[in-house]
Design a protein around this motif. Structure first.
Motif, PDB file in Angstrom:
ATOM      1  N   ILE A  68      -7.890   1.600  -6.320  1.00  0.00           N
ATOM      2  CA  ILE A  68      -7.207   1.410  -5.026  1.00  0.00           C
ATOM      3  C   ILE A  68      -8.199   0.898  -3.973  1.00  0.00           C
ATOM      4  O   ILE A  68      -7.895  -0.018  -3.216  1.00  0.00           O
ATOM      5  CB  ILE A  68      -6.549   2.727  -4.560  1.00  0.00           C
ATOM      6  N   ILE A 116       1.966   6.601  -6.838  1.00  0.00           N
ATOM      7  CA  ILE A 116       0.848   7.367  -7.411  1.00  0.00           C
ATOM      8  C   ILE A 116       0.988   8.855  -7.074  1.00  0.00           C
ATOM      9  O   ILE A 116       0.761   9.726  -7.914  1.00  0.00           O
ATOM     10  CB  ILE A 116      -0.508   6.797  -6.939  1.00  0.00           C
ATOM     11  N   LEU A 117       1.388   9.149  -5.843  1.00  0.00           N
ATOM     12  CA  LEU A 117       1.610  10.554  -5.475  1.00  0.00           C
ATOM     13  C   LEU A 117       2.660  11.189  -6.403  1.00  0.00           C
ATOM     14  O   LEU A 117       2.460  12.294  -6.912  1.00  0.00           O
ATOM     15  CB  LEU A 117       2.066  10.663  -4.017  1.00  0.00           C
ATOM     16  N   GLU A 121       2.696   1.676  -3.411  1.00  0.00           N
ATOM     17  CA  GLU A 121       1.830   2.148  -4.493  1.00  0.00           C
ATOM     18  C   GLU A 121       1.373   3.581  -4.226  1.00  0.00           C
ATOM     19  O   GLU A 121       1.286   4.399  -5.142  1.00  0.00           O
ATOM     20  CB  GLU A 121       0.622   1.211  -4.685  1.00  0.00           C
ATOM     21  N   GLN A 122       1.089   3.875  -2.960  1.00  0.00           N
ATOM     22  CA  GLN A 122       0.682   5.245  -2.597  1.00  0.00           C
ATOM     23  C   GLN A 122       1.754   6.253  -3.022  1.00  0.00           C
ATOM     24  O   GLN A 122       1.459   7.272  -3.653  1.00  0.00           O
ATOM     25  CB  GLN A 122       0.458   5.307  -1.081  1.00  0.00           C
ATOM     26  N   TYR A 139       0.845  -1.211   0.000  1.00  0.00           N
ATOM     27  CA  TYR A 139       0.000   0.000   0.000  1.00  0.00           C
ATOM     28  C   TYR A 139       0.876   1.256   0.000  1.00  0.00           C
ATOM     29  O   TYR A 139       0.663   2.176  -0.789  1.00  0.00           O
ATOM     30  CB  TYR A 139      -0.892  -0.039   1.243  1.00  0.00           C
ATOM     31  N   LYS A 169      -8.228   5.857 -10.455  1.00  0.00           N
ATOM     32  CA  LYS A 169      -7.255   5.342  -9.483  1.00  0.00           C
ATOM     33  C   LYS A 169      -7.916   5.130  -8.126  1.00  0.00           C
ATOM     34  O   LYS A 169      -7.631   4.157  -7.428  1.00  0.00           O
ATOM     35  CB  LYS A 169      -6.078   6.321  -9.332  1.00  0.00           C
TER      36      LYS A 169
END
Lengths: 110, 110
Positions: B60, B29-30, B25-26, B22, B56
């Motif tokens: 998510i 994506i940020l 991926e967070q 998590y 997204k």
């Protein structure tokens, strides 16, 4: 609203003012989103940004309505919100300018 | 899917791996959104970003589902997409690892 016709010259002034306001607000929103994005640290903040962007999209689509029948309201709102100055509309006839000013003063812009 | 129980130790490994994926991926994506935002030059590009963010968010929310009944699928997908490595799951029993590996190979990740 006024039912007056828009002369060819007035239409040119109106289109130019409309585009000026659009470009100003576009740049301000781009800068704002860029800043907000760089400050986001997790998904929760990113999803708040997603909601904000969704609202902005609806607002912009609704606001920039180039129909002569509603253009005095559009310009009044843009003046109220600070995206246009009265000088940008110089050359429109006095009746239109008075109407735009009158509506603008009635609006409450945050 | 396996119906096997998850031991206390396995639950700890699973939760840690879930959180690691998590967070990875967070952050990705940020970073991606930040780059895309800085490259946006007009509303059309910004609204594409808004659509991308909306997709997204849905992806998510759907992907990170921490229920033991679906966790082998979740881990298989995270491995397939590159957010987890098999080493992150070391300590789960062999049957679970085999099942996760098997599902992961069946998935097609872009």
């Amino acid at each position: 609203m006024t039912n007056k016709e828009w002369s060819k010259q007035e239409k040119e002034i109106a289109r130019k003012a409309f585009n000026v306001a659009y470009d100003r607000e576009q740049q301000a929103i781009l800068d704002d989103i860029c800043k907000r994005t760089s400050e986001a640290n997790d998904f929760a903040e990113l999803w708040r940004l997603q909601e904000y962007l969704t609202e902005k999209r609806i607002e912009i689509n609704e606001k920039y309505d180039y129909r002569y029948s509603v253009l005095d309201f559009v310009f009044a709102r843009l003046i109220c919100e600070g995206w246009l100055q009265e000088e940008d509309l110089e050359g429109l006839d006095d009746e239109k300018l008075d109407e735009i000013r009158r509506i603008s003063l009635l609006l409450e812009c945050g």
